[in-house]
Structures are given as structure tokens and as C-alpha cells.
Design an enzyme around this catalytic site. Structure first.
Site, short mmCIF file in Angstrom:
data_model
loop_
_atom_site.label_atom_id
_atom_site.label_comp_id
_atom_site.label_asym_id
_atom_site.label_seq_id
_atom_site.Cartn_x
_atom_site.Cartn_y
_atom_site.Cartn_z
N LYS A 44 0.85 -1.18 0.00
CA LYS A 44 0.00 0.00 0.00
C LYS A 44 0.89 1.24 0.00
CE LYS A 44 -3.98 1.75 2.75
NZ LYS A 44 -4.78 1.48 3.96
N SER A 119 -9.72 1.18 3.32
CA SER A 119 -8.92 2.09 2.52
C SER A 119 -7.88 1.40 1.63
CB SER A 119 -8.20 3.09 3.43
OG SER A 119 -7.30 2.40 4.29
N SER A 143 -9.75 -1.55 7.25
CA SER A 143 -9.21 -1.18 5.94
C SER A 143 -8.52 -2.31 5.18
CB SER A 143 -8.24 -0.01 6.07
OG SER A 143 -8.96 1.18 6.22
#
Ligand SMILES: [Zn+2]
Lengths: 434, 481
Positions: A44, A119, A143
Site C-alpha cells: 500500500k 482504505s 481497511s
């Protein structure tokens, strides 16, 4: 090497999962022999990878480059893994749909009109569409678990403190945990074993030893928290979930209901504490030392203009809320009270694990929603995290595992929750259900 | 003593002391005050995204040692909090400090003022990180930021409002600084900003119990300026009140060049710092072993040493204060007494030749370039009359400048009263003490010349004139006992 993955990477750019495609020269390829040798990994874009851009999907860090490696990155290198890409996300990991990003809305590979979740949406999509074998995300309130549920893959949020946060851009420090996406349990447990364990660079990292995971056949004592199994679950999903539970019973596992009465306070508690921490953690983005800067006549205006321009609406919303709950006169009523509630919620879980090996809950109340559907309704968006937030408050590990799909081919998943530092029990359960 | 007429003055001080740890408070960067701008920085102390703080145990121990020395209660669970505000020299947008549970709670400092012993109660002392520095450049009319100071450990020592005049404040500060130097937890170099002071000043009528509104003078970096700034502020407040005005709570700054104070901001503009426990730093526990170790190593308080020296060594208050100003200096004094066995002589040479040398060379007692043994020898020569007062001073300075043995220096410069008669006596004494060697020498063994030479040189500590000595040893051939 990685031909199939690279092919998927190049052919799926329309999903907006990837921020930096490094597959032409994968990072750490053939550096070491280890349990991750031959595995392709995406991380990420809020995890530091030296020399690579690190925007956290925000205008304020649009041209920022990392100058050091996160501990997880160093450990991937040591275990022989290769990093193929960095992935798209909600700005500063705030959001549940990966729509709040400067890199374009992440699309769900099962239906590109739907969100991938957030997310860590980009990481979920990268794994679900075969661009990489494994991906790292960060999970503050769901997330990792929620996008893995939306994309139909495995998603782990480990115990708080299990994986070093050094090099992970903080959203809410006392909640943030780096998590793992995978298509199978073995890959996940290998990556978990490689990157978890104490790190002296992170004072909040736990000392608990990481034991190698070995599968064993066993009958589980499973708790079903009533508060998670009431109304609000999509009926088609509910049927598939009920069937799954019934199968567990018929397989001889001991499945019982349990009450976790503080669950209803989770969302409020979570949003008070995480926004408070976020308001302080994001104060460093002031336009002075690095990142985007708006010009002004004086330093205070410069910071105001920079933050106003550089942060998106969702980030601003949370900074404002966090600033409010910490202000003098409100601290006791909100922050202090929420901290007390957090301890009570943690106690709910401790009590539950006196009786059960694992708890099972839905991961999400509905299949992935349409892109744009909840953008103007933050409260509904917050409520979509209702099943994942309590574990983050408590700090216990939780694993999303795919169990089926709807008629329209959207994934259906379930969340297995384990006792502190017992991720291996979750891997074992997931493998058993496979 | 109150020199402000019907007004009673109330002063409390907040003192920031930079701890002399090797590294900064939350990272491994050097805690030196030198270095090119932004040369002592890392992702942690300049707050790059993703970096995390690591508490420095040595800074925690030094803070606890201070608490132990001033009788504070030590909170064994050290919790850091964030103090949130924006400023260009604060790269994280918050300062990591302590809030509800400071490492040291309570405590007191005793100090002397006009020959009276007074006490200031301490509210607390807590550990926090320093910010960077803004440098306004005339050349390019820009403001530059130096982050070297970011993250250096500060102990903030907060006193109760127990001080009643600017001169009391100065006396307290002097004692506090001395106490900190005795503990060797800071160099307290005020010019380098290692000790900085904020003063809270208010006044009220002598017959009133109600506190007046206070004003805070920020960041004064010399004791002289603290005294001046407080007096200016007292007069400013008296002026306002006597003209029927009201004091507004405010923050002031002192300009030492203009010797004036001005309002920096009013209370309405004060920050809401939104303190909350730092989620990146779980509490650090100070265990009982460490507390015991600190207790065992806690040196005598300076004010107690002054009293003890007065009593044990019959010193005047001013001599005792002078000697005790630095703990190493005071320790040296006690070592001198042991070596020399005479308090008065020890005091005289310490406050005389030694102090002058230290001052001329601008060095500390630890760097004194002459050993306590050599000083003692010089004093012995002086006592037995072989070294005049002026030659003593000469020898002292020469030895301080040279690596040659003292005996060589004395001899080369002919500093001892060169008495050939007494050298002859020594030669005879040595001969008499070694009868068999004498006999062999007298029966022709020439190499024994060297033996006698060596013996006598040792006895005279090398001061014998070799030519004279050779003659005298030659004469031994006819010596009979
Ligand atoms: Zn540093």
C-alpha cells in the site's frame, strides 16, 4: 519470472489499483533465498519503500519520495520476496471505498461499477485480479478486512503490535496495523511469519514470539456475537452466511451465541479516538519541510492554505472532528470517555475468549456498493465498518475469508476473530473451511 | 524584604534545562550543540511521515536523578503526551512532552538570599523535546530553519510562586543551576541556550490574599536579564494598577539590547494545546533498581556542602560558597586537604595560584595541568625554606606549562636555594647509610660513583648541582666515619 502477474498488472490498469508499477525491475528480486522466494508482493502506498514516491493518495504528498524502508519492507527483502507495485488507497487510509484518492477511484474486479472497498482497495484488487501473489495494506478500523471481503480474498488484520509500524504513515497510531491480502492461507501465513515479531524501532511493537503455523484438524468452539447477527445484513448474503454456519455445526464444531453488549458504542468510540490521533498525526503536513506548499505572506497562512488545498474532504472532516474532541472543555466528555469505553469493549472480547476459540461475524453488511453511492453520505459510509471496528478497538486479530458468492457473482465473506496473538488459530480455521 | 511599597510581588519560574545525554530524546542523533545547520537530523527527529519515537532511557534517568536530589516524588511510569500547535520550527506539529503525570512531582530547592536560607517549593519537573530554530537572514531576507535542536531533551522545572523579588529569583536560579551542575545532568551553558527561563510575575496589595493577574516573560537566557526583566515587569504592573488600570493576562518578551519588555500575545490568543497521551509511546517504567542506583549516586547538595565546609573547615561563608560553586572544585579542595594536611594552606593555594591559573587558561579544575603531588612537593620545599614565595609561584607556573618532571624544572631554573653545604651534608648522610658501598668505593671501585650519584639525586629530588655533586663524591674517597 512473474510473467502472469506482470501480464495482469499491465492489462488491468483500468482498475486503478496500482500507483507505482515496479514490475519492470521488481524490488529485491533474487536478493535472498527465503520463504517468500518466488512470491510477488504489492504494498500500500502509505508504507515506505526507499526511493519510491509515497503520496498516501493525497495532494499534499503528491511529489514526496520515501528516503527509507519500512521494517516490513526490510523483512520482505530478508525473506526473499519481490515487490512489484505500490497500491492505491483512500487518502491517508481514511475511507471505506478507495474513492478518496488522487490516483483515480479503485474499481472492483468483480464488477467495475462497484467499489473495491477501502482504505486498502488497491492492494485487495492487486491480489484479487492476480497482479501479485500477496499484498500489504493497513487496517485501522477494517481497511484490510473490508476490501478483502468486497474483492473475495483473504484479508488479515493481526493483533495490535504484532507487525512493526515503523515506516507506515500513521493515521491513528493506537489502532493502525499492517495487514495482509492473499489468495490462499499458506501464502498469508508465510508472509505473516516473515514480517511479524518485535521491532525495536517501534515502541508499540509486541514482544510476543511468533510461532510457525502448522495445520491441525480440530473441532472449534465458535462464538456468534448476537449484536453482529441482527438486522442490517443483506438478505442474500445472510442466507449464504447461515448456510456456512449450519455446515460448521453439522461438521461437529460447537457453535453458540454470545452477547457482547458494548458493541453498539464501537462506531462512536472509534471515530472519537481515531480522529483525535489523526488530527495530531497529520499536523506534520504543514508545507514547511516537505510535500506540497501554498505560498502566503506568513508561515501561519502558508500552513492554512497548504492544508486547505492539500487535504481532501474526508481527511479534513476527520481532522476537524479530532481537533474538536481534544479541545479544552470537550476532552473529558469525548476523548476520556471514549478511552474508557475502549477498555470495556476490549473486556467484552477478553471474556468471549475465555469461552471460545474464535468468534464469527459478517465482515461487511452488504456486497460492494456502487461507485459514488456513499460519497455524499459519510455517516452511512462510517456505518459500513460496523463489523470490523470493534476488533480494532480491542486490538484482537481478525481474518476475512471468502465463503461464496451472490447470484450476481459478488463475493460473500465471513470474519473470524481470534484471541490476542493467536493469528495461527485463524489460519488454521480458514484452512479447515477451505 | 519588599522594596515595592504597598505592593507584594509574586514570582514563579519555569526553567528549561537541556540534558547532556549522548543522543536526542527520541532518536539516535547526537545531542551536541555544534554542527552545521540540519546536520544532526534523522527521519525521527524531523518528523518525517512513518517515523516513530524511541524513548531515551538516559534522559529519563537524568530527570529522575534531579527529582531525587530535590526530594520530588518520582512517578515510576513515565507517560509522554503530545502538545499540539503549529509553528515552522516544530516539524511534527506537536511537541512530545509530559502532561498529567510528570516524571518528578513536588520537591524543593533551598537557597541563600541576603545570608538567609529560603525555600522554593517545586510544582513539577517534566521531560520534553526541544523544537528547532528559525534563523532570519538579512542577506537573502528569508527565514531559514535549523532542525539540529529538534528532539534534544529538556527538563522543564516549574516552581511554585514562592519568590518575592527579582533578586530572590536570581538567587534561586543560581542555586538551581548549581544543583544541576552538581548532578552533571546538564552543562547549563546559558549562552548556548542550555538553560532558559520563563518568569511568571504578578503583584498584589500587601494586605490582600488574592493573587493578582499574572504575566509571563518568555525565554530569558541570562540571570542578569531575568532580574532586569522581572523588575521592569513589576514596575509596569505597579504603574498600571496605580493609574487605576487592570493587568491583562499576557505573554511578554524581554529585549536585552533595549532593556525593555513588550507584550507578545494576550491570553485570548493563547493556544489550546489539546494535550493527549502520545499513542506512539507506551509508558516507560523506571524500576526500583534504577531508583536505588540513582539514590546511591546522588551527590551532596551544594547548599549542604557549603554549610559542611563552613563547619568542618572553619571557612567563611564567602570562601565556602566560592569553593563549592563547582562540585569538582570542592572535591579538589578536599583532596588537597588530605594530601597537604593543612586547611588554610589548601584554601590559599586553591583560591590563589590555582584559581588564577584556571582563569588565565580558561579551564576547569579537572583540566589543571599540574598534579596534586607536585603541588604538595612545592609546598614542602616552601615549608622547609628551600623555596621562596616568588620562586614558588614561578615553579608553579613553569610546571603548569611543561611536561618535564618537577625536579628538572626546579634545577634548570635554579629555583631552590642552592646550599652546597647542605648538599655536602646529604652526601655524607648517604655515605654513612651505605657503609659497605663506601668501603668498596674507597678501595677503588669507581663504578660506585654512579650508585652514590643516583642515591643523592633521588634524595634531593634532582635539585643537586651535578658538577658540585661530582666533586663531593670524589671527596668521599677520603671520608672516614
Ligand atoms: Zn534524529
Amino acid at each position: 519470472m512473474f510473467d502472469a502477474q506482470i501480464n495482469n498488472l499491465k492489462n488491468n490498469s483500468h482498475l486503478n489499483a496500482i500507483v507505482h508499477d515496479l514490475s519492470n525491475d521488481p524490488v529485491f528480486l533474487d536478493k535472498t533465498d527465503g520463504i517468500l522466494s518466488g512470491k510477488s508482493i504489492a504494498i500500500k502506498e502509505n508504507i515506505h519503500l526507499k526511493g519510491i514516491g509515497l503520496s498516501c493518495a493525497s495532494k499534499i504528498l503528491q511529489n514526496y519520495k520515501s528516503i527509507y524502508n519500512a521494517t516490513v519492507v526490510e523483512r520482505i527483502k530478508k525473506a526473499g520476496g519481490a515487490i512489484l507495485a505500490t497500491t492505491n488507497m483512500d487518502e491517508f487510509a481514511m475511507g471505506s471505498s478507495s474513492e478518496h484518492t488522487i490516483h483515480g477511484v479503485v474499481k472492483n474486479p468483480h464488477d467495475i461499477t462497484r467499489v473495491a472497498g477501502g482504505s486498502s482497495g488497491g492492494s485487495a484488487v492487486a491480489v484479487a485480479s492476480g497482479m501479485v501473489d500477496l499484498a500489504l495494506g493497513s487496517d485501522t478500523g477494517g481497511s484490510v478486512r473490508q476490501p478483502s471481503a468486497f474483492c473475495g480474498i483473504y484479508g488479515l488484520k493481526p493483533t495490535y503490535g504484532r507487525i512493526s509500524r515503523f515506516g507506515l504513515v500513521s493515521y491513528a497510531s493506537s489502532f493502525d496495523q499492517i495487514g495482509i491480502f492473499s489468495n490462499n492461507v499458506k501464502d498469508m501465513s508465510n508472509l505473516f511469519e516473515s514480517i511479524s515479531g518485535n521491532d525495536e524501532k517501534d515502541s508499540t511493537s509486541a514482544l510476543e514470539k511468533v510461532k510457525p503455523y502448522l495445520f491441525n484438524e480440530k473441532k472449534y468452539k465458535i462464538g456468534l456475537p448476537e449484536e453482529y447477527w441482527g438486522k442490517g445484513i443483506d438478505p442474500e448474503m445472510r442466507k449464504i452466511l447461515d448456510k456456512f454456519i449450519a455446515k460448521l455445526k453439522s461438521d461437529g464444531h460447537d457453535v453458540k451465541s454470545i452477547s457482547m453488549p458494548k458493541t453498539e458504542y464501537s462506531i462512536a468510540t472509534y471515530y472519537i479516538l481515531t480522529t483525535a490521533e489523526a488530527s495530531s498525526n497529520l499536523a506534520r503536513f504543514d508545507g514547511v519541510q516537505y510535500g506540497h506548499r501554498e505560498n502566503a505572506d506568513n508561515p501561519i497562512d502558508m500552513t492554512i492554505f497548504t492544508r486547505n488545498f492539500g487535504f481532501g474532504d474526508e481527511v479534513k472532516r476527520r481532522i476537524l472532528l479530532g481537533t474538536f474532541v481534544l479541545s479544552s472543555g470537550y476532552y473529558d466528555a469525548y476523548f476520556e470517555k471514549a478511552q474508557k469505553m475502549r477498555r470495556l469493549i476490549q473486556k467484552d472480547f477478553k471474556n468471549a475468549f475465555e469461552e471460545f476459540d474464535i468468534l464469527l461475524t459478517p465482515t461487511v453488511p452488504t456486497p460492494p456498493f456502487k461507485i459514488g453511492e456513499k460519497m455524499d453520505d459519510p455517516l452511512t459510509m462510517y456505518l459500513s465498518d460496523i463489523y470490523t471496528v470493534p476488533m480494532s478497538l480491542a486490538g484482537v486479530p481478525a481474518l476475512n475469508l471468502p465463503i461464496g458468492e451472490t447470484k450476481s457473482k459478488l463475493p460473500v465473506c465471513i470474519q473470524a476473530v481470534g484471541d490476542f496473538f493467536n493469528e495461527n488459530e485463524l489460519f488454521n480455521f480458514a484452512e479447515l473451511c477451505n | 524584604m519588599n522594596s515595592h511599597g504597598k505592593w507584594k510581588v509574586v514570582i514563579g519560574l519555569e526553567v528549561h534545562v537541556q540534558l547532556n545525554t549522548k543522543s536526542k530524546l527520541f532518536c539516535g542523533c547526537s545531542n551536541e550543540s555544534l554542527g552545521k545547520p540540519n546536520s544532526r537530523c534523522c527521519p525521527i527527529c524531523i518528523g518525517l511521515p512513518g517515523s516513530l519515537p524511541l524513548p531515551n532511557k538516559s534522559a529519563i534517568e537524568k530527570s529522575a536523578l534531579f527529582g531525587i536530589a530535590v526530594n520530588s516524588k518520582i512517578n515510576k511510569s513515565v507517560q509522554f503526551s503530545r502538545k499540539n500547535y503549529f509553528y515552522p520550527d516544530l516539524p511534527k506539529g506537536f511537541q512530545t512532552s509530559q502532561f498529567s503525570l510528570p516524571i518528578c512531582e513536588g520537591g524543593e530547592i533551598k537557597y541563600l538570599h541576603d545570608n538567609m536560607e529560603k525555600t522554593v517549593q517545586l510544582t513539577r519537573a517534566h521531560l520534553e523535546e526541544d523544537a528547532g530554530k528559525l534563523i532570519h537572514s538579512v542577506q537573502d531576507s528569508a527565514t531559514h530553519i535549523d532542525l539540529n535542536r529538534c528532539g534534544t531533551p529538556l527538563l522543564e522545572i516549574v516552581s511554585e510562586p514562592d519568590l518575592r523579588s527579582a533578586s530572590e529569583a536570581k538567587a534561586y536560579l543560581t542555586q538551581l543551576k548549581q544543583q544541576i551542575q552538581y548532578l552533571e545532568i546538564s552543562n547549563c551553558d546559558m549562552e548556548k541556550g542550555q538553560l532558559r527561563c520563563d518568569a511568571n510575575v504578578s503583584i498584589r496589595k500587601n494586605d490582600s490574599d488574592e493573587f493578582g493577574t499574572r504575566a509571563e516573560i518568555k525565554n530569558v537566557n541570562s540571570f542578569k536579564f531575568v532580574e532586569k526583566a522581572i523588575n521592569l515587569e513589576i514596575n509596569r504592573q505597579i504603574d498600571i494598577l496605580e493609574n487605576g488600570g487592570k493587568i491583562k493576562q499576557c505573554t511578554l518578551q524581554y529585549d536585552d539590547k533595549a532593556d525593555s519588555i513588550s507584550v507578545l500575545r494576550l491570553k485570548e490568543d493563547a493556544h489550546d494545546y489539546r494535550y493527549f497521551p502520545c499513542p506512539d509511546l507506551p509508558p516507560v517504567f523506571i524500576d526500583d533498581k534504577i531508583i536505588k542506583k540513582l539514590n546511591d549516586n546522588c551527590p551532596e547538595k551544594p547548599i549542604e556542602k557549603v554549610k559542611r565546609f563552613q563547619k568542618d573547615y572553619k571557612l567563611s561563608l564567602s570562601d565556602s560558597e566560592r569553593i563549592c560553586q563547582e562540585s569538582n572544585f570542592a572535591n579538589y579542595f578536599e583532596n588537597l586537604i588530605i594530601k597537604i594536611g593543612d586547611v588554610k594552606k589548601s584554601k590559599n593555594i586553591l583560591l590563589g595560584d590555582i584559581s588564577k591559573l584556571l582563569k588565565d587558561k580558561n579551564i576547569s579544575i579537572n583540566e589543571l595541568p599540574i598534579s596534586i603531588d607536585d603541588i604538595s612537593k612545592l609546598l614542602n620545599f616552601q615549608n622547609n625554606g628551600s623555596l621562596s614565595v616568588s620562586n614558588f609561584k614561578k615553579a608553579f607556573i613553569l610546571k603548569a606549562e611543561s611536561n618535564n618532571p618537577l625536579s628538572t624544572i626546579l634545577e634548570k631554573n635554579n629555583l631552590l636555594n642552592d646550599d652546597t653545604h647542605s648538599l655536602a651534608d646529604i652526601v655524607i648522610e648517604v655515605a654513612d647509610a651505605n657503609p659497605s658501598e663506601l668501603l668498596r668505593y674507597q678501595s677503588g671501585e669507581e663504578k660506585l660513583k654512579g650508585f652514590f650519584m643516583g642515591q643523592i639525586m633521588r634524595k634531593t629530588q634532582g635539585k643537586a648541582n651535578p658538577a658540585e655533586l661530582v666533586k663531593l663524591i670524589e671527596a668521599l674517597k677520603t671520608h672516614s666515619n
